[in-house]
Write an enzyme that holds these catalytic residues in place. Structure first.
Site, mmCIF file in Angstrom:
data_model
loop_
_atom_site.group_PDB
_atom_site.id
_atom_site.type_symbol
_atom_site.label_atom_id
_atom_site.label_comp_id
_atom_site.label_asym_id
_atom_site.label_seq_id
_atom_site.Cartn_x
_atom_site.Cartn_y
_atom_site.Cartn_z
ATOM 1 N N ARG A 82 0.836 -1.204 0.000
ATOM 2 C CA ARG A 82 0.000 0.000 0.000
ATOM 3 C C ARG A 82 0.867 1.248 0.000
ATOM 4 O O ARG A 82 1.708 1.399 0.876
ATOM 5 C CB ARG A 82 -0.870 0.044 1.255
ATOM 6 C CG ARG A 82 -2.022 -0.897 1.244
ATOM 7 C CD ARG A 82 -2.894 -0.598 2.445
ATOM 8 N NE ARG A 82 -3.798 -1.709 2.675
ATOM 9 C CZ ARG A 82 -4.335 -1.988 3.833
ATOM 10 N NH1 ARG A 82 -4.035 -1.254 4.881
ATOM 11 N NH2 ARG A 82 -5.170 -2.993 3.958
ATOM 12 N N ARG A 118 -0.822 -28.088 8.779
ATOM 13 C CA ARG A 118 0.037 -27.512 9.812
ATOM 14 C C ARG A 118 -0.831 -27.314 11.042
ATOM 15 O O ARG A 118 -2.030 -27.014 10.932
ATOM 16 C CB ARG A 118 0.613 -26.163 9.370
ATOM 17 C CG ARG A 118 1.749 -26.275 8.399
ATOM 18 C CD ARG A 118 2.992 -26.917 8.979
ATOM 19 N NE ARG A 118 3.761 -25.987 9.810
ATOM 20 C CZ ARG A 118 4.772 -26.352 10.583
ATOM 21 N NH1 ARG A 118 5.127 -27.625 10.665
ATOM 22 N NH2 ARG A 118 5.424 -25.460 11.300
ATOM 23 N N GLU A 126 1.758 -18.024 20.056
ATOM 24 C CA GLU A 126 1.294 -18.959 19.031
ATOM 25 C C GLU A 126 2.494 -19.660 18.386
ATOM 26 O O GLU A 126 3.339 -19.024 17.772
ATOM 27 C CB GLU A 126 0.508 -18.174 17.971
ATOM 28 C CG GLU A 126 -0.326 -19.005 17.046
ATOM 29 C CD GLU A 126 -1.247 -18.145 16.197
ATOM 30 O OE1 GLU A 126 -1.034 -18.115 14.977
ATOM 31 O OE2 GLU A 126 -2.159 -17.494 16.741
#
Length: 374
Positions: free
Chosen positions: A178, A251, A302
């Protein structure tokens, strides 16, 4: 012949199954929804701790351009105006995502779109490839060396557990760049988090529907199949067919939830950790999804993991080998008269939340049309 107790047995209480059950119950069909977990909601389930709605299976941010889907979910919850604006830590510095004018200023000190584009174009010309053979070559051809090495390479290698040169190019079809100072990760018109968490939506969808948790379909398959005229199956399609054509690959993820005795841990809902020295890919601070001001905070690290059957399947590995196996299962599924397959595991594809709701609503219409013609 003895009449069966239910019109539909729905295996899996995630979004696909819950939407299907809601729509069929509205049409006076009797549904039973079962799930092997001890809660409803699948991966959008939130666990309330210390007054914070913890996204137990990773961050879920609702976003869509489809007004029909936005209006649909707003029947069940009030959405706040949360905008996803992650930041990414690389070599001790923070960068804005997605790649935008703020990111380019942080990398090169460029201040205008023309300056930033000139740097990227020069790097693509120098390091890119006309026919990328792997993920690294593809990324270099899309954004050049600096963005790739700073914000893509190590993160992606952790995510997939392989070197970028060993990963297929198709994993990165495009990398949005962007040339504006806009940190909103999604381009979609509608975005937010349901106030009170996603459980409010699931509870609304399943109101008046019979549900049972802690029920493993495969442990009591024969009995469960005898209960209903039709099955809606949202689990792994290869497991349904007892892996007769082979096992599909995924995964997986592992989540570590931590309670901290402080009001604010990282100042943002999502912080990516690019560097390979961190085994996790990101840290989520859940209270920021709902602008919480609780005295404590909960964060989740995570960790991507190699998948096996004992773990949750999160991301399908849609390479040629797996797609060929899936095609064989799909052919079997198309022969079924009374089994409906739906959702990311049954369809072996990654879905965002709005896409899975749309898929379920479309499946309902398809089934109703078939019923009307028989």
């Amino acid at each position: 012949m003895k009449e069966k107790k239910y019109d539909y047995l729905i295996v899996g209480a995630g979004l696909f199954g819950s939407v299907f059950a809601h729509e069929m119950t509205k049409r006076n069909k009797k549904c039973l929804v079962i799930d092997k977990r001890d809660h409803l909601g699948g991966n959008v389930y939130c666990e309330e701790k210390e007054g914070i709605n913890v996204h137990k299976y990773g961050a879920h941010i609702f976003h869509t351009n489809d007004k029909r889907i936005w209006d649909y979910v707003n029947q069940f919850a009030t959405f706040n105006n949360y905008v996803n604006s992650p930041v990414s830590l690389s070599k001790g510095k923070l960068y804005n995502l997605p790649f935008n004018m703020n990111t380019f200023y942080q990398l090169w000190g460029t201040k205008t779109p023309e300056e930033a584009k000139a740097v990227i174009d020069k790097q693509i010309e120098e390091y890119g490839s006309k026919s990328p053979k792997n993920l690294e070559e593809q990324a270099l051809s899309l954004v050049g060396k600096d963005i790739y090495e700073t914000l893509i390479k190590e993160y992606t290698e952790k995510q997939w557990g392989k070197k970028a040169t060993e990963l297929p190019a198709f994993i990165i079809k495009r990398l949005p760049v962007r040339y504006t100072y806009n940190n909103n990760y999604f381009n979609d018109k509608y975005q937010g988090i349901p106030e009170g968490g996603y459980n409010t939506i699931i509870e609304g969808l399943l109101e008046g529907v019979e549900t049972k948790t802690g029920v493993d379909f495969f442990q009591d398959k024969e009995h469960l199949l005898s209960l209903a005229d039709n099955i809606v199956y949202t689990g792994k399609i290869d497991e349904f067919y007892e892996y007769k054509y082979g096992q599909l690959e995924y995964r997986s993820l592992r989540f570590e939830h931590e309670l901290h005795d402080m009001p604010n841990y990282q100042g943002n809902a999502v912080v990516n950790y690019n560097d390979s020295e961190y085994a996790f890919t990101r840290i989520i601070e859940h209270k920021h999804f709902e602008f919480g001001n609780q005295e404590k905070t909960i964060v989740t690290k995570e960790y991507p993991e190699q998948w096996d059957r004992s773990k949750e399947a999160y991301y399908p590995i849609n390479n040629d080998q797996n797609q060929e196996i899936f095609r064989q299962y799909k052919k079997e599924a198309e022969k079924e008269d009374s089994v409906i397959f739906g959702g990311r595991l049954a369809e072996y594809r990654y879905y965002d939340m709005h896409q899975i709701i749309a898929s379920s609503l479309n499946k309902v219409q398809e089934v109703l049309k078939l019923e009307a013609n028989t």
